[in-house]
Design an enzyme around this catalytic site. Structure first.
Site, short mmCIF file in Angstrom:
data_model
loop_
_atom_site.label_atom_id
_atom_site.label_comp_id
_atom_site.label_asym_id
_atom_site.label_seq_id
_atom_site.Cartn_x
_atom_site.Cartn_y
_atom_site.Cartn_z
CD1 TRP A 66 87.06 44.36 17.15
CD2 TRP A 66 85.41 44.19 18.65
NE1 TRP A 66 87.35 45.19 18.21
CE2 TRP A 66 86.37 45.10 19.14
CE3 TRP A 66 84.30 43.90 19.44
CZ2 TRP A 66 86.23 45.75 20.39
CZ3 TRP A 66 84.16 44.54 20.67
CH2 TRP A 66 85.12 45.44 21.13
CE LYS A 109 86.62 51.36 18.20
NZ LYS A 109 85.99 50.11 17.88
CG ASP A 148 81.21 45.56 13.74
OD1 ASP A 148 81.30 46.80 13.59
OD2 ASP A 148 81.64 44.96 14.76
C1 LIG Z 1 85.30 49.02 18.75
C2 LIG Z 1 84.58 47.96 18.02
C3 LIG Z 1 83.39 47.38 18.52
C4 LIG Z 1 82.82 47.74 19.87
O1 LIG Z 1 82.32 49.02 19.83
P1 LIG Z 1 81.59 49.71 21.08
O2 LIG Z 1 81.12 50.97 20.46
O3 LIG Z 1 82.63 49.87 22.15
O4 LIG Z 1 80.47 48.83 21.52
C5 LIG Z 1 82.75 46.44 17.75
N1 LIG Z 1 83.23 46.07 16.55
C6 LIG Z 1 84.35 46.60 16.04
C7 LIG Z 1 84.84 46.16 14.70
C8 LIG Z 1 85.06 47.57 16.75
O5 LIG Z 1 86.18 48.10 16.25
#
Ligand SMILES: *Cc1c(COP(=O)(O)O)cnc(C)c1O
Length: 361
Positions: A103, A197, A173
């Protein structure tokens, strides 16, 4: 999830049963309005009360100071990979990124379209099984910001500390571990997270941004990708993802009613502790991540013999243990045990893993 099933999906992921039940009960008629939340005008008083309550509850849960904006956006975390540099470069030309896995890599690739990305630290040499110690980081005082990934959802590597970046704003993030534990929001310039998530359904992205960072974005930035658009319109410039905001609001209330983030963190430590202790002692399953940065949310593991993977997954599904297959880039297994996964689900998984060894090892 069906009765007697546990959903270990990495995302979209398990939601609290109480929240789903409440959403079911309110589906056709929200609080006597005669309408589903899905059918409401986003500018009507009913939905306004829903989004305002959601924001107030999130602020209370995370202790978000009043000089931060909370934005309810769309586009997923992936859109934030671009919006962050577009908005936060503020005349600078370079940003620091911490490279901890897949990521972080995606964030770096996207930011590279807008600025010079410098790697302040990289876990590549250790196969991304550990977070480079802070003492080895190379932070650039000229950077517009420092970006890191709080929890690598695929690699199962999580920060249990917040990096110190002095005057340079810290951007994180937090897609896969937001609300899993208390965090000091005042340490950050900007926090972003896709909701699917640990918050609610897909379609909602949360951004928490310090007021003073809202500035003129790069030339050509679309209106919808300028944070100021959403900050000045209370996330109501255009139609927000109304139903996802409502569901997130129910999750926030549920978290408040169950003791807040401190209590959530204790439950998460207990669940993850149980699973890692079993894996490490099993002599059959293995998790490759360094002890001090193992994720409490996503636990990847392999079987001693990968030829048994399919059999393991089939047997798991027969026992109601769903979506344990690892990410296609990582292989093996992954148990995602977000806030809404009950301790009983982890016990059921460990019981199955023990039985599997007895049968096949
Ligand atoms: C799932 C995830 C993403 C991507 O998320 P989207 O909502 O599908 O764009 C980015 N960073 C992390 C840490 C993730 O777990």
């Amino acid at each position: 999830m069906g009765i007697g099933q546990y959903n270990f999906s990495a995302g979209p992921a398990v939601l609290p049963k109480e929240v789903l039940t409440q959403a079911r009960d309110e589906m056709l008629d929200w609080h006597g309005s005669g309408m589903s939340v899905m059918e409401m005008s986003h500018r009507g008083s009913e939905f306004m009360s829903i989004i305002q309550q959601a924001e107030a509850d999130l602020r209370a849960l995370m202790g978000i100071p009043s000089h931060y904006h909370v934005l309810f956006l769309q586009g997923g975390a992936w859109t934030q990979f671009a919006m962050v540099p577009m908005n936060l470069l503020r005349g600078r030309h370079t940003a620091d990124y911490v490279y901890t896995g897949i990521w972080a890599e995606k964030a770096i690739e996207e930011a590279s379209r807008y600025c010079e990305v410098k790697l302040a630290a990289s876990g590549a040499a250790q196969g991304f099984h550990m977070i480079p110690p802070y003492s080895q980081w190379n932070l650039n005082p000229e950077a517009a910001y420092v970006h890191y990934t709080a929890n690598e959802t695929i690699g199962g590597v999580e920060f249990n500390w917040i990096p110190e970046t002095g005057e340079v704003p810290l951007v994180v993030d937090m897609s896969s571990d937001i609300l899993s534990k208390p965090v000091d929001v005042s340490r950050f310039g900007l926090i972003y997270a896709g909701a699917q998530k640990n918050i609610g359904p897909a379609g909602l992205t949360i951004v928490i941004v310090r007021d003073d960072l809202l500035a003129e974005p790069l030339p050509g930035t679309p209106t919808m990708m300028d944070y100021r658009t959403h900050a000045t319109h209370g996330s109501m410039f255009n139609t927000p993802p109304t139903y996802a905001v409502y569901m997130a609001g129910l999750v926030f209330q549920h978290l408040k009613q169950t003791g807040g983030l401190q209590a959530a963190a204790e439950r998460n430590r207990k669940k993850a502790g149980l699973l890692y202790a079993y894996i490490d002692g099993s002599g059959f399953y293995q998790n490759p991540v360094a002890l001090d940065c193992r994720s409490l949310m996503n636990v990847p593991f392999t079987l001693r013999d990968p030829k048994l993977d399919e059999l393991f997954l089939q047997g798991a599904e027969q026992r109601g243990l769903m979506q344990l297959k690892g990410h296609r880039l990582a292989g093996g297994m992954r148990a995602s045990i977000y806030n809404a996964m009950p301790l009983a689900g982890v016990h059921a998984l460990v019981d199955y893993m023990q039985d599997f060894i007895r049968l096949y090892a």
